[in-house]
Design an enzyme around this catalytic site. Structure first.
Site, mmCIF file in Angstrom:
data_model
loop_
_atom_site.group_PDB
_atom_site.id
_atom_site.type_symbol
_atom_site.label_atom_id
_atom_site.label_comp_id
_atom_site.label_asym_id
_atom_site.label_seq_id
_atom_site.Cartn_x
_atom_site.Cartn_y
_atom_site.Cartn_z
ATOM 1 C CG ASP A 1 -1.110 2.205 5.868
ATOM 2 O OD1 ASP A 1 -1.197 2.001 7.105
ATOM 3 O OD2 ASP A 1 -0.973 3.339 5.381
ATOM 4 C CE LYS B 1 2.314 2.084 -4.018
ATOM 5 N NZ LYS B 1 1.737 0.786 -3.863
ATOM 6 C CB SER C 1 -2.481 0.505 -9.874
ATOM 7 O OG SER C 1 -3.802 0.863 -10.189
ATOM 8 N N GLY C 2 -3.224 -1.861 -7.944
ATOM 9 C CA GLY C 2 -4.179 -2.607 -7.131
ATOM 10 C C GLY C 2 -5.624 -2.202 -7.334
ATOM 11 C CG ASP D 1 -4.557 -5.780 -4.993
ATOM 12 O OD1 ASP D 1 -3.313 -5.711 -4.998
ATOM 13 O OD2 ASP D 1 -5.290 -4.929 -4.462
ATOM 14 C CB THR E 1 0.360 -3.696 -7.868
ATOM 15 O OG1 THR E 1 1.061 -3.308 -6.697
ATOM 16 C CG2 THR E 1 -0.551 -4.887 -7.565
ATOM 17 C CG HIS F 1 -7.836 -1.646 -3.686
ATOM 18 N ND1 HIS F 1 -7.277 -0.524 -3.157
ATOM 19 C CD2 HIS F 1 -6.852 -2.563 -3.761
ATOM 20 C CE1 HIS F 1 -5.993 -0.746 -2.923
ATOM 21 N NE2 HIS F 1 -5.709 -1.972 -3.281
ATOM 22 C CB THR G 1 1.875 2.481 -7.813
ATOM 23 O OG1 THR G 1 0.780 2.831 -8.648
ATOM 24 C CG2 THR G 1 2.488 3.737 -7.235
ATOM 25 C CB THR G 2 4.192 -1.904 -5.621
ATOM 26 O OG1 THR G 2 3.097 -1.535 -4.780
ATOM 27 C CG2 THR G 2 5.245 -2.607 -4.793
ATOM 28 C CG HIS H 1 -2.022 -1.013 1.108
ATOM 29 N ND1 HIS H 1 -2.578 -1.623 2.195
ATOM 30 C CD2 HIS H 1 -2.672 -1.520 0.019
ATOM 31 C CE1 HIS H 1 -3.525 -2.452 1.803
ATOM 32 N NE2 HIS H 1 -3.593 -2.408 0.481
ATOM 33 N NE ARG I 1 -12.080 -17.488 -0.268
ATOM 34 C CZ ARG I 1 -11.991 -18.233 -1.355
ATOM 35 N NH1 ARG I 1 -11.234 -17.840 -2.357
ATOM 36 N NH2 ARG I 1 -12.647 -19.356 -1.468
ATOM 37 C CG ASP J 1 -10.273 -5.587 -5.679
ATOM 38 O OD1 ASP J 1 -11.212 -6.365 -5.916
ATOM 39 O OD2 ASP J 1 -10.185 -4.451 -6.181
#
Length: 127
Positions: free
Chosen positions: A83, A14, A57-58, A63, A36, A90, A38-39, A10, A99, A93
């Site tokens: 975070d 990052k 991106s997530g 995700d 993802t 999201h 941005t990461t 998040h 899960r 997601d």
């Protein structure tokens, strides 16, 4: 055999993930990483020599893309620095990604301390 690791964080986490990757760059180098968008950009700036593939991106489905890759057997471990103090638009997601990592029983770390344990435990030595 090289592994494929999913790296996700998040926004406020990052920098911590980029620092973790930089500290373990030599161990990560033989492996592939999927992040993802941005990461992945943040990690690339800190560790430009590592092979990093990005997905969306997530919030735009990244995700879910990584979750699909876990289900398809393409991801061998997940390093995800969420975070815990900030709400996520999201969140559904994010929960689905967690899960699916549990359903497919892949190694997963959710903080620098647990990610360090994956390295210390020899996960990356398989490469």
């Amino acid at each position: 055999m090289p592994l494929t690791l999913a790296l996700v964080a998040h926004d406020r986490m990052k920098p911590a993930l980029a620092d973790w990757v930089a500290r373990h760059a030599a161990d990560l180098a033989p492996h592939s990483m999927v992040c993802t968008a941005t990461t992945g950009g943040v990690i690339r700036r800190h560790s430009p020599d590592l092979a990093i593939r990005t997905v969306k991106s997530g919030p735009l489905g990244g995700d879910q893309q990584i979750g699909g890759m876990i289900a398809d057997g393409e991801i061998h471990a997940l390093v995800f620095f969420p975070d815990p103090l900030a709400p996520q638009a999201h969140d559904v997601d994010v929960k689905a990604l967690l899960r699916i990592a549990l359903v497919y029983d892949i190694p997963a770390a959710f903080s620098p301390a647990t990610a360090d344990l994956l390295v210390a435990g020899g996960l990356l030595a398989r490469g």
